[in-house]
Scaffold this motif. Structure first.
Motif, PDB file in Angstrom:
ATOM      1  N   GLY A  55       0.822  -1.217   0.000  1.00  0.00           N
ATOM      2  CA  GLY A  55       0.000   0.000   0.000  1.00  0.00           C
ATOM      3  C   GLY A  55       0.851   1.260   0.000  1.00  0.00           C
ATOM      4  O   GLY A  55       0.533   2.240  -0.681  1.00  0.00           O
ATOM      5  N   LYS A  56       1.950   1.233   0.733  1.00  0.00           N
ATOM      6  CA  LYS A  56       2.836   2.403   0.766  1.00  0.00           C
ATOM      7  C   LYS A  56       3.485   2.625  -0.594  1.00  0.00           C
ATOM      8  O   LYS A  56       3.567   3.754  -1.076  1.00  0.00           O
ATOM      9  N   ILE A  57       3.931   1.553  -1.222  1.00  0.00           N
ATOM     10  CA  ILE A  57       4.549   1.681  -2.550  1.00  0.00           C
ATOM     11  C   ILE A  57       3.525   2.190  -3.561  1.00  0.00           C
ATOM     12  O   ILE A  57       3.786   3.119  -4.327  1.00  0.00           O
ATOM     13  N   GLY A  58       2.326   1.585  -3.557  1.00  0.00           N
ATOM     14  CA  GLY A  58       1.280   2.006  -4.489  1.00  0.00           C
ATOM     15  C   GLY A  58       0.831   3.428  -4.237  1.00  0.00           C
ATOM     16  O   GLY A  58       0.596   4.201  -5.166  1.00  0.00           O
ATOM     17  N   GLY A  59       0.710   3.822  -2.965  1.00  0.00           N
ATOM     18  CA  GLY A  59       0.276   5.166  -2.624  1.00  0.00           C
ATOM     19  C   GLY A  59       1.264   6.224  -3.084  1.00  0.00           C
ATOM     20  O   GLY A  59       0.883   7.270  -3.596  1.00  0.00           O
ATOM     21  N   GLN A  60       2.548   5.924  -2.928  1.00  0.00           N
ATOM     22  CA  GLN A  60       3.568   6.871  -3.369  1.00  0.00           C
ATOM     23  C   GLN A  60       3.561   7.013  -4.883  1.00  0.00           C
ATOM     24  O   GLN A  60       3.680   8.125  -5.419  1.00  0.00           O
ATOM     25  N   ALA A  61       3.410   5.893  -5.592  1.00  0.00           N
ATOM     26  CA  ALA A  61       3.368   5.932  -7.060  1.00  0.00           C
ATOM     27  C   ALA A  61       2.142   6.708  -7.531  1.00  0.00           C
ATOM     28  O   ALA A  61       2.221   7.524  -8.459  1.00  0.00           O
ATOM     29  N   TYR A  62       0.997   6.468  -6.900  1.00  0.00           N
ATOM     30  CA  TYR A  62      -0.244   7.154  -7.256  1.00  0.00           C
ATOM     31  C   TYR A  62      -0.113   8.658  -7.004  1.00  0.00           C
ATOM     32  O   TYR A  62      -0.539   9.482  -7.815  1.00  0.00           O
ATOM     33  N   SER A  63       0.516   9.020  -5.892  1.00  0.00           N
ATOM     34  CA  SER A  63       0.710  10.428  -5.557  1.00  0.00           C
ATOM     35  C   SER A  63       1.626  11.116  -6.575  1.00  0.00           C
ATOM     36  O   SER A  63       1.347  12.239  -7.010  1.00  0.00           O
ATOM     37  N   LYS A  64       2.706  10.434  -6.970  1.00  0.00           N
ATOM     38  CA  LYS A  64       3.616  11.005  -7.973  1.00  0.00           C
ATOM     39  C   LYS A  64       2.897  11.215  -9.305  1.00  0.00           C
ATOM     40  O   LYS A  64       3.078  12.234  -9.976  1.00  0.00           O
ATOM     41  N   LYS A  65       2.075  10.248  -9.684  1.00  0.00           N
ATOM     42  CA  LYS A  65       1.322  10.341 -10.947  1.00  0.00           C
ATOM     43  C   LYS A  65       0.353  11.527 -10.896  1.00  0.00           C
ATOM     44  O   LYS A  65       0.275  12.322 -11.841  1.00  0.00           O
ATOM     45  N   ASN A  66      -0.375  11.661  -9.805  1.00  0.00           N
ATOM     46  CA  ASN A  66      -1.322  12.775  -9.674  1.00  0.00           C
ATOM     47  C   ASN A  66      -0.609  14.119  -9.644  1.00  0.00           C
ATOM     48  O   ASN A  66      -1.103  15.099 -10.189  1.00  0.00           O
ATOM     49  N   LYS A  67       0.544  14.166  -9.022  1.00  0.00           N
ATOM     50  CA  LYS A  67       1.301  15.411  -8.962  1.00  0.00           C
ATOM     51  C   LYS A  67       1.779  15.816 -10.353  1.00  0.00           C
ATOM     52  O   LYS A  67       1.715  16.983 -10.730  1.00  0.00           O
ATOM     53  N   ALA A  68       2.262  14.844 -11.130  1.00  0.00           N
ATOM     54  CA  ALA A  68       2.737  15.122 -12.483  1.00  0.00           C
ATOM     55  C   ALA A  68       1.600  15.589 -13.383  1.00  0.00           C
ATOM     56  O   ALA A  68       1.781  16.468 -14.229  1.00  0.00           O
ATOM     57  N   GLU A  69       0.417  15.009 -13.194  1.00  0.00           N
ATOM     58  CA  GLU A  69      -0.738  15.343 -14.033  1.00  0.00           C
ATOM     59  C   GLU A  69      -1.613  16.442 -13.437  1.00  0.00           C
ATOM     60  O   GLU A  69      -2.644  16.803 -14.017  1.00  0.00           O
TER      61      GLU A  69
END
Length: 157
Positions: free
Chosen positions: A17-31
């Protein structure tokens, strides 16, 4: 995960969950999506919360309601706010409790003295108690004991 005990499953799920949450956050920040979009911040963000209350008129309605129905509550709220502000300044060492501010105020007092009843009194003639009081609670106004306020004049008659 089926062969793991409950604690191991929990640890693996937490890690994933921590790995997925960080990846999701990076994606949302970029977009610039969700939390990172300006529209989302305007609707849900805390930065503009006070502005929304002012713009909607909600704050003005609350002020009017309190002023009309419970004026004593407004006075009590002001006193509580002042106490909270002073406590915060003591903790943060700001305003009256800023050591630099007190040092500067003392330097001005040593240099210029103080004006009492229109007469400038040099620093050497001031008592240490007066100096301490003036540094902590004194005002920017000159001291004038000769002038009487309107209320004192009215009560004297």
């Amino acid at each position: 995960m089926s062969g793991q005990d409950e604690e191991a499953r929990y640890t693996l799920a937490s890690y994933a969950g921590k790995i997925g949450g960080q990846a999701y956050s990076k994606k949302n920040k970029a977009e610039l999506k969700l939390f990172y979009s300006d529209e989302w911040q305007q609707l849900h963000g805390y930065k503009s919360a006070g502005q929304r209350n002012v713009q909607s008129g909600h704050l003005a309605k609350l002020n009017d309601e309190i002023s009309k129905s419970r004026p004593e509550q407004r006075s009590e709220a002001g006193k509580l706010g002042a106490k909270a502000r002073i406590a915060k300044q003591q903790i943060e060492k700001t305003a009256l409790f800023d050591e630099k501010h007190i040092i500067q105020k003392r330097a001005n007092l040593v240099r210029w003295g103080i004006k009492i009843d229109g007469i400038r009194v040099p620093f050497k003639k001031l008592s240490s108690d007066f100096v301490d009081y003036h540094l902590m609670y004194g005002t920017q106004k000159s001291y004038n004991t000769k002038k009487m306020s309107e209320t004192e004049k009215a009560t004297e008659k």
